[in-house]
Design a protein around this motif. Structure first.
Motif, PDB file in Angstrom:
ATOM      1  N   TYR A  47      -7.001  -4.735  -0.460  1.00 22.71           N
ATOM      2  CA  TYR A  47      -7.057  -3.280  -0.577  1.00 22.71           C
ATOM      3  C   TYR A  47      -7.112  -2.919  -2.059  1.00 22.71           C
ATOM      4  O   TYR A  47      -6.748  -3.708  -2.940  1.00 22.71           O
ATOM      5  N   ILE A  48      -7.557  -1.690  -2.337  1.00 23.28           N
ATOM      6  CA  ILE A  48      -7.544  -1.151  -3.692  1.00 23.28           C
ATOM      7  C   ILE A  48      -7.339   0.359  -3.602  1.00 23.28           C
ATOM      8  O   ILE A  48      -7.872   1.017  -2.700  1.00 23.28           O
ATOM      9  N   ILE A  49      -6.504   0.881  -4.500  1.00 20.71           N
ATOM     10  CA  ILE A  49      -6.272   2.325  -4.595  1.00 20.71           C
ATOM     11  C   ILE A  49      -6.745   2.787  -5.975  1.00 20.71           C
ATOM     12  O   ILE A  49      -6.404   2.171  -6.991  1.00 20.71           O
ATOM     13  N   LEU A  50      -7.530   3.881  -6.003  1.00 22.31           N
ATOM     14  CA  LEU A  50      -8.020   4.449  -7.265  1.00 22.31           C
ATOM     15  C   LEU A  50      -7.337   5.780  -7.539  1.00 22.31           C
ATOM     16  O   LEU A  50      -7.078   6.564  -6.623  1.00 22.31           O
ATOM     17  N   VAL A  96       0.839  -1.205   0.000  1.00 21.62           N
ATOM     18  CA  VAL A  96       0.000   0.000   0.000  1.00 21.62           C
ATOM     19  C   VAL A  96       0.869   1.249   0.000  1.00 21.62           C
ATOM     20  O   VAL A  96       0.673   2.178  -0.791  1.00 21.62           O
ATOM     21  N   LEU A  97       1.859   1.286   0.908  1.00 21.53           N
ATOM     22  CA  LEU A  97       2.713   2.468   1.009  1.00 21.53           C
ATOM     23  C   LEU A  97       3.525   2.683  -0.263  1.00 21.53           C
ATOM     24  O   LEU A  97       3.807   3.819  -0.657  1.00 21.53           O
ATOM     25  N   GLN A  98       3.904   1.595  -0.912  1.00 23.89           N
ATOM     26  CA  GLN A  98       4.695   1.710  -2.135  1.00 23.89           C
ATOM     27  C   GLN A  98       3.872   2.302  -3.289  1.00 23.89           C
ATOM     28  O   GLN A  98       4.388   3.092  -4.082  1.00 23.89           O
ATOM     29  N   ASN A  99       2.606   1.934  -3.387  1.00 30.23           N
ATOM     30  CA  ASN A  99       1.776   2.371  -4.515  1.00 30.23           C
ATOM     31  C   ASN A  99       1.069   3.705  -4.270  1.00 30.23           C
ATOM     32  O   ASN A  99       0.690   4.396  -5.219  1.00 30.23           O
ATOM     33  N   PHE A 100       0.889   4.091  -3.032  1.00 28.69           N
ATOM     34  CA  PHE A 100       0.132   5.304  -2.731  1.00 28.69           C
ATOM     35  C   PHE A 100       0.913   6.556  -3.135  1.00 28.69           C
ATOM     36  O   PHE A 100       2.132   6.617  -2.999  1.00 28.69           O
ATOM     37  N   ASP A 101       0.202   7.564  -3.660  1.00 31.91           N
ATOM     38  CA  ASP A 101       0.769   8.907  -3.805  1.00 31.91           C
ATOM     39  C   ASP A 101      -0.323   9.918  -3.473  1.00 31.91           C
ATOM     40  O   ASP A 101      -1.495   9.568  -3.298  1.00 31.91           O
ATOM     41  N   ARG A 102       0.050  11.190  -3.415  1.00 31.65           N
ATOM     42  CA  ARG A 102      -0.854  12.233  -2.936  1.00 31.65           C
ATOM     43  C   ARG A 102      -2.077  12.433  -3.826  1.00 31.65           C
ATOM     44  O   ARG A 102      -3.077  13.013  -3.407  1.00 31.65           O
ATOM     45  N   HIS A 103      -2.009  11.970  -5.084  1.00 28.68           N
ATOM     46  CA  HIS A 103      -3.125  12.176  -6.011  1.00 28.68           C
ATOM     47  C   HIS A 103      -4.111  11.017  -6.031  1.00 28.68           C
ATOM     48  O   HIS A 103      -5.054  11.040  -6.829  1.00 28.68           O
ATOM     49  N   HIS A 140      -5.689   2.093 -11.327  1.00 27.67           N
ATOM     50  CA  HIS A 140      -5.899   1.517 -10.007  1.00 27.67           C
ATOM     51  C   HIS A 140      -4.833   0.464  -9.704  1.00 27.67           C
ATOM     52  O   HIS A 140      -4.213  -0.118 -10.596  1.00 27.67           O
ATOM     53  N   ARG A 141      -4.627   0.241  -8.406  1.00 19.76           N
ATOM     54  CA  ARG A 141      -3.758  -0.830  -7.906  1.00 19.76           C
ATOM     55  C   ARG A 141      -4.538  -1.576  -6.831  1.00 19.76           C
ATOM     56  O   ARG A 141      -5.285  -0.971  -6.058  1.00 19.76           O
ATOM     57  N   TRP A 142      -4.360  -2.887  -6.760  1.00 19.20           N
ATOM     58  CA  TRP A 142      -5.086  -3.656  -5.761  1.00 19.20           C
ATOM     59  C   TRP A 142      -4.337  -4.933  -5.412  1.00 19.20           C
ATOM     60  O   TRP A 142      -3.389  -5.336  -6.099  1.00 19.20           O
ATOM     61  N   LYS A 143      -4.853  -5.566  -4.378  1.00 19.43           N
ATOM     62  CA  LYS A 143      -4.347  -6.885  -3.993  1.00 19.43           C
ATOM     63  C   LYS A 143      -5.400  -7.550  -3.128  1.00 19.43           C
ATOM     64  O   LYS A 143      -5.963  -6.934  -2.218  1.00 19.43           O
ATOM     65  N   GLY A 144      -5.687  -8.806  -3.436  1.00 18.86           N
ATOM     66  CA  GLY A 144      -6.593  -9.601  -2.631  1.00 18.86           C
ATOM     67  C   GLY A 144      -8.062  -9.278  -2.791  1.00 18.86           C
ATOM     68  O   GLY A 144      -8.881  -9.791  -2.026  1.00 18.86           O
TER      69      GLY A 144
END
Length: 503
Positions: A320-323, A302-309, A330-334
């Motif tokens: 988890y999933i990040i949009l 999560v920390l590796q893929n996350f950015d401020r935008h 998007h990035r996700w896992k599981g």
């Protein structure tokens, strides 16, 4: 004595009548037809006709050997403006002094009587009413005065049909003055009546000869004028070409400058839009929280893929999933396989995901795309709520034990099975709209009321509300209490969370 008096009377009357026969009005007037021009002189439409005067007066529309004129310019104006469809809207004054044709003055009762026009007949009434003088023969251009353009007199529109008397009685005073100033001779001026021609055939031939010469001379003058005008036209064209070329170059220069200004303006507008978009993105990033603190499944991932935008971070059951916006996707896992299949390999031209919710203890999910369409595997109650409202939701949250919450942009909301503390919070703030909601999972030996939650109101001036577990780290408690920096807490399973905050 009586006979003497009668003789004197008869002699006087005869002398007066003889005098009248030998004089005619010096000036008469005519309304020109469309096929007449003073350059060519004036002539009857059928000079060789042999109609009697009664017929010529009664049948004015029929071509005959007479040219109709009048002693009254107001009558000529009537025929130019209010009578006849073929009017040229011009009247001309004709001087009969020196006219070589024949003149038949039937403008009054006595004159009509001389030519045998019966009193009360149609011809008589027309001649007297319109003060007619009939001309027979060719009127040379030298006998014609200046043409008056009647369309320049600013007359009211009389239409068709008014009588001559009605027309003349309604003429404004300024028009009468213009007519008076235009006419050359005094109203009652007379001249000697031309002698009648002995041979009508010879008179017709003479008129043809004279008019032919006039037309030839007019043609020569027109040809000379045309040649002069053509020469002037060539000179004007020669002088205007360099001017037009300079104007063309100047026009091109102005167009180039205009195009350049438009391009610069467009670039500036695009730059301003880009700056506004970047500022808006930065504001959104600040509102969403440009930094995170996490304790969850695959924390490092999560920390590796996350950015401020990142527009959203959602946690589920060991997932988890990040949009992001469309560019990054998007990035996700599981996440549930059904949801992964919806997102995996999605073409760039297809709508991208804008809202997602994961259940903390099941494979239920909700995903919404930029075209407003959505896919979900949700508890039955949520499915019904989504289907009953055609508007696209703005908030969807899934909690433990099939609990759920949904809200729409108009402030309307619906929920089921929420923790009691969250229900109480929503119930006590019915006048407020929810902007963000997350509900945690619970341990197997706990009920739904043990779930923790985070709620942010749409009113930015209102601080968010939350309920954290007693096992939450003290640093999380402290960060959550600093509501100025806290943006959101996304919960997953019972001990999973991601906190977004600003510096």
């Amino acid at each position: 004595m009586t006979m003497a008096i009668a003789g004197i009377y008869n002699g006087s009357y005869f002398a007066e009548d003889l005098c009248l026969k030998n004089t005619v009005p010096r000036f008469v007037y005519r309304a020109l037809r469309e096929d007449e021009d003073t350059l060519a002189g004036l002539r009857a439409r059928d000079p060789s006709a042999e109609r009697i005067m009664m017929q010529a007066l009664e049948e004015g529309a029929v071509a005959n050997q007479y040219l109709h004129t009048t002693t009254c310019p107001e009558v000529a104006l009537y025929y130019a403006e209010a009578f006849g469809k073929n009017s040229k809207h011009q009247i001309v004054e004709i001087e009969l002094e020196g006219f070589n044709g024949e003149v038949f003055d039937v403008s009054d009762a006595q004159a009509c009587n001389r030519y045998g026009i019966r009193y009360g007949s149609r011809a008589y009434n027309f001649a007297v009413k319109h003060k007619v003088v009939m001309l027979k023969g060719y009127v040379h251009p030298s006998r014609l005065g200046e043409v008056l353009r009647t369309s320049d007199l600013s007359l009211l529109s009389f239409g068709t049909g008014p009588s001559c008397d009605d027309f003349t009685s309604m003429l404004p005073l300024f028009v009468r003055r213009q007519l008076c100033d235009w006419r050359r001779g005094p109203p009652r001026a007379t001249c000697r009546k031309p002698e009648a021609r002995k041979s009508q055939h010879q008179a017709l031939c003479d008129d043809d000869s004279i008019q032919g010469r006039v037309l030839d001379q007019a043609a020569e003058k027109l040809e000379a004028k045309i040649a002069k005008l053509q020469a002037q036209r060539c000179l004007v064209k020669l002088l205007s070409e360099p001017i037009k070329e300079r104007q063309r170059r100047e026009t091109q220069r102005q167009e180039d400058l205009k195009r350049k200004r438009e391009e610069e303006q467009q670039l500036e507008e695009e730059r301003q839009k880009r700056l506004k978009r970047e500022e808006a993105e930065e504001r959104q990033a600040e509102l969403r929280g440009p930094r995170i603190w996490a304790r969850c499944f695959c924390r490092d991932h999560v920390l590796q893929n996350f950015d401020r935008h990142a527009s959203q971070v959602a946690l589920g059951s060991n997932s988890y999933i990040i949009l992001w916006d469309r560019a990054k996707g998007h990035r996700w896992k599981g996440i549930p396989r059904e949801l992964a299949n919806k997102l995996k390999g999605r073409a760039k031209e297809l709508p991208h995901a804008t809202l997602v919710a994961l259940s903390p203890d099941s494979d239920c999910y909700y995903v919404q795309f930029s075209d407003g369409k959505s896919h979900y595997r949700s508890p039955p109650g949520l499915v019904t709520a989504l289907q009953e409202d055609s508007e696209t939701p703005s908030v969807v949250a899934l909690g433990p034990e099939s609990s759920w919450f949904v809200a729409w942009p108009n402030g309307k909301s619906n929920h089921h099975g929420l923790p009691k503390s969250l229900r109480n919070m929503l119930s006590s703030n019915k006048d407020r709209s929810v902007a963000f909601l997350s509900i945690s999972g619970v341990d197997c030996d706990q009920d739904v009321d043990a779930a923790v939650w985070f709620l942010r109101w749409r009113d930015e001036g209102r601080k968010p509300n939350w309920r954290l577990s007693r096992n939450a780290p003290s640093s999380l408690q402290q960060t959550a209490e600093n509501a100025c920096n806290l943006r959101s807490i996304e919960f997953g399973s019972s001990d999973d969370w991601v906190l977004r905050y600003a510096d």
